[in-house]
Every structure is written in structure tokens, then in C-alpha cells.
Design a protein around this motif. Structure first.
Motif, PDB file in Angstrom:
ATOM      1  N   LEU A   1     -75.539  35.569  57.545  1.00 12.16           N
ATOM      2  CA  LEU A   1     -75.998  34.698  56.874  1.00 12.16           C
ATOM      3  C   LEU A   1     -75.583  35.016  55.424  1.00 12.16           C
ATOM      4  N   ASN A   2     -75.173  36.193  54.870  1.00 15.03           N
ATOM      5  CA  ASN A   2     -74.729  36.269  53.607  1.00 15.03           C
ATOM      6  C   ASN A   2     -73.181  35.491  53.679  1.00 15.03           C
ATOM      7  N   GLU A   3     -72.455  35.817  54.644  1.00 13.83           N
ATOM      8  CA  GLU A   3     -70.943  35.364  54.835  1.00 13.83           C
ATOM      9  C   GLU A   3     -71.184  33.837  54.892  1.00 13.83           C
ATOM     10  N   LEU A   4     -72.087  33.198  55.476  1.00  6.54           N
ATOM     11  CA  LEU A   4     -72.281  31.684  55.683  1.00  6.54           C
ATOM     12  C   LEU A   4     -72.575  31.459  54.322  1.00  6.54           C
ATOM     13  N   LEU A   5     -73.667  31.738  53.597  1.00  5.07           N
ATOM     14  CA  LEU A   5     -74.221  31.170  52.273  1.00  5.07           C
ATOM     15  C   LEU A   5     -73.033  31.394  51.351  1.00  5.07           C
ATOM     16  N   ASN A   6     -72.130  32.262  51.335  1.00  4.36           N
ATOM     17  CA  ASN A   6     -70.904  32.586  50.361  1.00  4.36           C
ATOM     18  C   ASN A   6     -69.876  31.611  50.822  1.00  4.36           C
ATOM     19  N   LEU A   7     -69.898  30.723  51.781  1.00  5.48           N
ATOM     20  CA  LEU A   7     -68.878  29.810  52.221  1.00  5.48           C
ATOM     21  C   LEU A   7     -69.026  28.458  51.047  1.00  5.48           C
TER      22      LEU A   7
ATOM     23  N   VAL B   1     -66.206  23.587  49.012  1.00  6.60           N
ATOM     24  CA  VAL B   1     -67.297  23.278  50.289  1.00  6.60           C
ATOM     25  C   VAL B   1     -68.353  23.000  49.867  1.00  6.60           C
ATOM     26  N   VAL B   2     -69.147  22.088  50.250  1.00  7.65           N
ATOM     27  CA  VAL B   2     -70.422  21.512  49.928  1.00  7.65           C
ATOM     28  C   VAL B   2     -71.102  21.839  51.511  1.00  7.65           C
ATOM     29  N   LEU B   3     -72.238  22.727  51.285  1.00  6.72           N
ATOM     30  CA  LEU B   3     -72.865  23.427  52.420  1.00  6.72           C
ATOM     31  C   LEU B   3     -74.146  22.907  52.628  1.00  6.72           C
ATOM     32  N   TYR B   4     -74.441  22.419  53.732  1.00  6.38           N
ATOM     33  CA  TYR B   4     -76.117  22.435  54.051  1.00  6.38           C
ATOM     34  C   TYR B   4     -76.448  23.303  55.209  1.00  6.38           C
ATOM     35  N   SER B   5     -77.136  24.229  54.955  1.00  2.58           N
ATOM     36  CA  SER B   5     -77.651  25.291  55.956  1.00  2.58           C
ATOM     37  C   SER B   5     -79.082  25.185  56.412  1.00  2.58           C
ATOM     38  N   GLY B   6     -79.454  24.915  57.399  1.00  3.67           N
ATOM     39  CA  GLY B   6     -81.071  24.985  57.600  1.00  3.67           C
ATOM     40  C   GLY B   6     -81.371  24.086  58.820  1.00  3.67           C
TER      41      GLY B   6
ATOM     42  N   MET C   1     -80.079  30.288  48.647  1.00  2.00           N
ATOM     43  CA  MET C   1     -79.052  29.612  47.964  1.00  2.00           C
ATOM     44  C   MET C   1     -79.216  30.217  46.598  1.00  2.00           C
ATOM     45  N   PHE C   2     -80.113  30.472  46.024  1.00  2.65           N
ATOM     46  CA  PHE C   2     -79.899  31.119  44.692  1.00  2.65           C
ATOM     47  C   PHE C   2     -79.542  32.716  44.729  1.00  2.65           C
ATOM     48  N   ALA C   3     -79.730  33.246  45.600  1.00  2.00           N
ATOM     49  CA  ALA C   3     -79.447  34.796  45.625  1.00  2.00           C
ATOM     50  C   ALA C   3     -77.981  34.749  46.077  1.00  2.00           C
ATOM     51  N   SER C   4     -77.231  33.755  46.606  1.00  3.38           N
ATOM     52  CA  SER C   4     -75.971  33.771  46.700  1.00  3.38           C
ATOM     53  C   SER C   4     -75.036  33.518  45.585  1.00  3.38           C
ATOM     54  N   ALA C   5     -75.763  33.057  44.615  1.00  2.00           N
ATOM     55  CA  ALA C   5     -74.979  32.821  43.021  1.00  2.00           C
ATOM     56  C   ALA C   5     -73.973  31.701  43.370  1.00  2.00           C
ATOM     57  N   ARG C   6     -74.459  30.640  44.017  1.00  3.03           N
ATOM     58  CA  ARG C   6     -73.652  29.405  43.966  1.00  3.03           C
ATOM     59  C   ARG C   6     -74.545  28.319  43.614  1.00  3.03           C
TER      60      ARG C   6
ATOM     61  N   ILE D   1     -78.510  39.158  50.450  1.00  2.30           N
ATOM     62  CA  ILE D   1     -77.982  38.036  50.142  1.00  2.30           C
ATOM     63  C   ILE D   1     -77.482  38.374  48.598  1.00  2.30           C
ATOM     64  N   TYR D   2     -76.087  38.202  48.676  1.00  2.19           N
ATOM     65  CA  TYR D   2     -75.210  38.405  47.400  1.00  2.19           C
ATOM     66  C   TYR D   2     -73.945  38.065  47.236  1.00  2.19           C
ATOM     67  N   PRO D   3     -73.498  37.848  46.268  1.00  2.00           N
ATOM     68  CA  PRO D   3     -72.030  36.937  46.072  1.00  2.00           C
ATOM     69  C   PRO D   3     -70.862  38.060  46.527  1.00  2.00           C
ATOM     70  N   ILE D   4     -69.903  37.632  47.337  1.00  2.00           N
ATOM     71  CA  ILE D   4     -69.261  38.386  47.959  1.00  2.00           C
ATOM     72  C   ILE D   4     -67.637  38.140  47.214  1.00  2.00           C
ATOM     73  N   ASP D   5     -66.857  39.189  46.989  1.00  2.37           N
ATOM     74  CA  ASP D   5     -65.592  39.170  46.519  1.00  2.37           C
ATOM     75  C   ASP D   5     -64.770  38.349  47.545  1.00  2.37           C
ATOM     76  N   GLY D   6     -63.719  37.390  47.151  1.00  2.16           N
ATOM     77  CA  GLY D   6     -62.798  36.763  48.064  1.00  2.16           C
ATOM     78  C   GLY D   6     -63.444  35.650  48.841  1.00  2.16           C
TER      79      GLY D   6
END
Length: 438
Positions: free
Chosen positions: A293-299, A229-234, A323-328, A208-213
């Protein structure tokens, strides 16, 4: 060491307790220990037994070096307080034969996972019979939460359940939980401080990491580039308080620069979708496979972590790690003095639970200030890297396990650092052997 883990949930469930139990078992097996698990077939959070798993048959499988005995259980289509109790009792009963089979195996450690606490008596009995050390790991104080949520309302039943919980907890050699505050609660319930242990949930920051783009989900959901985007996932259950988030979406419906995305499954999803049916600024997704999952959290531009006020101090949501790991940036609902409040403060925005106004104000503020969102994201990821890495968590677990059994067992374990290379969260099914367990 021979370690038996006894718990309701396990992979391929993608969220909650099952995910973490499986990752822990796989890490211990990778570290050289012989690990077996007695669990149920996957059913959560859909509340439906997974495809390919029969509801009323025992089943054996090997998955990533861990031998699993899956015991059947009853899964209600619409879980309520009484139905949940029957659901938990069904697994506690049907899993006893699989548990008893391991008496001849003579494990060194018997670890049971709560929920469900209904498993605890069987785990204690097996530990006593075999001379094993007993370990209770608490992901959720289910008795407290059940009564605070109104799932069970009888006062006499409450006193009986809480007394039984205290009696059980005091009899385990180790009682662990996922936050310092939850460990303190266990001690307050009668667990000796020397027997308590902090075992937090973890996150693999290489997965889980921030993606470019922009995330691919933005295009799939037809969300414009200008929108935040305001995301709730779970899980979508009672204790999440997602109606608050739906009300916030309604309050911000006139803005075309904010979109709310709800991703997950659960008992309250249908009601939530109905509540948001006329809101053009909402999108819904089913629970996504782990490889996305990583793509989702970076949404997310902003992650939201709503909670009902009556359970905000009882649980430490496992989804916070990703959430923390995605850097959002994160907006969380928590009372001051709780573990969640302390974890998010300085790394995100913390508001009082069940306040729609505070939630909409926090979202609007973060939308206005991209620099602040970026700073919060950086602080959250740094916290995940330093405090929540699998390496640090499992190294401490390994040390406590060894000290618990002393020199009595042949540990056959490699260096604890090897545990860090396990690919956490990758739960693609690997079934090497399937047979009925009589």
C-alpha cells in the motif's frame, strides 16, 4: 470490558469499512479488552466470497487476539438496488444465531457498524437482553445514499426507510460517525447531542509515509520518469463517479507527461476499463496487498478523489487518510461547507463535483507547479500526523467506552497510550482455530 462488534465487513478485506472495523477491534483487544466480532466472510470490493471461505457455512476463527464468528450471506455478482437489499438482509438473518450465542457471554458493549443498518435491530435486542450498552457507528449514511444514487426510487419506501432509520438511531446509547458533518446529520435525524460522538477514521503514519526515489509501480506499469501520475486507488462503485476521471483522462490524452492509474476492484470496474480502452495514458491495477500500500500511494504525484455531487455531502471517504499520509498533493471533489471540503482546503485543491473541466484544470495546474504539489503534500501529512493518528483516536474511544459503562465492568485495560503501538492495517491472515458454529 467485554465488547461485541457486529458488522458486515471485516479483514482480510483491504478497503473500506472492513479495514477500519478490524483495526479498531485489534486495538481494543491489544488494550486489554475481550473483543468478539460477528461478521461476514470477506467479499468486498470484488463482490465475491474470498478463497477459502464457504458461502453458506458458519465459521469461527481467532485473528490477532479477536474471536470472530463469520455468518454466511448471499453475494450478488452484479449488485443493484434490490439485490443489495437482499444481500444485506441475508446477513442480518443468518448472523442472528451467532449474535444470540453471545447472550450468555453478557457483553458490556454491543457495537454495530453501519453499513449495514439492517444489523441494528439485532444489536439493540441483544443489548436490551444482556443489559449491555448499545453503540451505533456510522461509516456511511446508506439510506440517504441509496435514494440519492437512484438505487431505490419509490417515494413511499424512502419515507418508510428514513423513518425506521430515525427510530433506530434514537434508541442507541451512543451514535458515532467519522466526521463532524456526519455527526451533525445524525443529530438532525433525532440523535440527542449528548449521545453523539465523533470517531474519525485513522491512518498509521509510520506505515504510510513518503519514500525516497520512484515507486516500484512506475517501472512495473512502464511509466516514464518524466510523466506525472494521477492516481485513484479504492473501491470502484457507483458513488465514486469514476466516469468523470475517465473523461478527464480522455481530455488530457494528447499530453505525454500525464498518466492516469486506476487501482481497485468493484462493480463499475469493467465499464470503466471499457471506457478507457483506447486511452494510452491510462493504466489499471487490481487491489494491492496491504504490504504494498505505501509503495502504491507513493506512485502518485497527484491523488484524485472524485465523487458524485449527489453524495458528496453524505460520506467522508476513508481513502483520504492514506492520501494525506503519503505527502502527495490531493484533488478532491466536494461542495463548500462539507467536511471533505474543509479537510482538503489549504492542503490540496477542492473542485465542484462532476466538473471534468475543473478537474483537468486542477491536474494541469499542479503538474506545472511542483513547489505547490510539495507544499500541499507537506500540509496533508502534518494533518494526518496531528489529527488522524491511531493514538489520538483510540485514546478518545477508550475514554468514551469507560464513561459509558462506568464502574460496572472490570476493564482490565492497560494505559490507552499502549494502543498506539498496534500495527494498523497489517491484516495477514492468522487463523488459530477453525470450526463450524452450530
Amino acid at each position: 470490558m467485554r465488547i461485541l462488534i457486529y458488522g458486515l465487513n471485516y479483514a482480510p478485506e483491504l478497503t473500506g469499512t472492513g479495514k477500519y472495523t478490524a483495526e479498531m477491534a485489534e486495538a481494543l483487544a491489544h488494550g486489554g479488552h475481550e473483543v468478539r466480532v460477528v461478521c461476514a466472510p470477506p467479499y468486498y470490493p470484488e463482490w465475491k466470497v474470498g478463497e477459502g471461505y464457504a458461502s453458506w457455512l458458519h465459521r469461527f476463527e481467532t485473528r490477532k487476539g479477536v474471536r470472530l464468528w463469520r455468518a454466511p450471506l448471499w453475494v450478488p455478482k452484479k449488485p443493484s438496488g434490490a439485490k443489495r437489499m437482499l444481500h444485506l438482509a441475508s446477513f442480518a438473518l443468518t448472523s442472528l444465531p451467532a449474535l444470540a450465542m453471545h447472550a450468555l457471554w453478557r457483553p458490556h458493549i454491543v457495537m454495530t457498524i453501519a453499513p449495514s443498518l439492517a444489523n441494528a435491530p439485532g444489536a439493540l435486542a441483544l443489548a436490551r437482553i444482556t443489559g449491555a450498552r448499545s453503540w451505533l457507528h456510522i461509516q456511511d449514511f446508506e439510506v440517504d445514499a441509496a435514494f440519492d444514487l437512484g438505487l431505490l426510487k419509490n417515494a413511499r419506501a424512502a419515507r418508510t426507510a428514513l423513518a425506521f432509520e430515525r427510530w433506530l438511531m434514537k434508541r442507541f446509547d451512543v451514535v458515532s460517525s467519522i466526521s463532524d458533518k456526519m455527526v451533525e446529520r445524525a443529530v438532525a435525524k433525532g440523535v440527542a447531542l449528548a449521545r453523539s460522538f465523533h470517531l474519525p477514521n485513522w491512518v498509521d503514519t509510520t506505515a504510510i509515509y513518503p519514500i525516497d526515489g520512484p515507486s516500484a509501480f512506475r517501472r512495473e506499469l512502464r511509466i516514464g520518469e518524466h510523466a506525472k501520475v494521477v492516481l485513484y486507488s479504492g473501491n470502484m462503485g457507483a458513488k465514486q463517479g469514476l466516469e468523470i476521471l475517465a473523461d478527464a483522462a480522455a481530455a488530457l490524452a494528447a499530453r505525454d507527461d500525464i498518466v492516469f492509474v486506476f487501482c481497485g476492484n468493484g462493480a463499475t470496474k469493467a465499464a470503466l476499463q471499457k471506457r478507457c480502452a483506447n486511452l494510452r495514458n491510462t493504466r489499471f491495477l487490481s487491489l494491492q496487498p496491504i504490504e504494498r500500500l505505501n509503495e502504491l500511494l507513493n506512485l502518485a504525484d497527484i491523488h484524485v478523489l472524485p465523487q458524485r455531487g449527489d453524495v458528496a455531502d453524505l460520506v467522508m471517504p476513508s481513502k483520504l487518510t492514506g492520501m494525506f499520509a503519503s505527502a502527495r498533493a490531493v484533488v478532491a471533489m466536494a461542495h463548500p461547507g462539507t467536511e471533505l471540503y474543509e479537510a482538503v482546503s489549504g492542503r490540496g485543491v477542492v473542485i465542484e463535483p462532476e466538473s471534468v473541466g475543473a478537474l483537468t484544470d486542477a491536474i494541469a495546474m499542479l503538474v506545472r507547479h511542483p513547489d505547490l504539489r510539495a507544499r500541499y503534500g507537506e500540509e496533508g501529512r502534518l494533518f494526518a500526523q496531528e489529527r488522524l493518528s491511531p493514538h489520538s483516536v483510540f485514546a478518545r474511544l477508550e475514554e468514551r467506552l469507560k464513561s459509558l459503562i462506568g464502574d460496572a465492568a472490570d476493564t482490565r485495560a492497560s494505559d490507552a497510550a499502549d494502543l498506539a503501538i498496534v500495527r494498523m492495517g497489517d491484516h495477514a491472515p492468522i487463523l488459530t482455530q477453525i470450526e463450524k458454529v452450530e
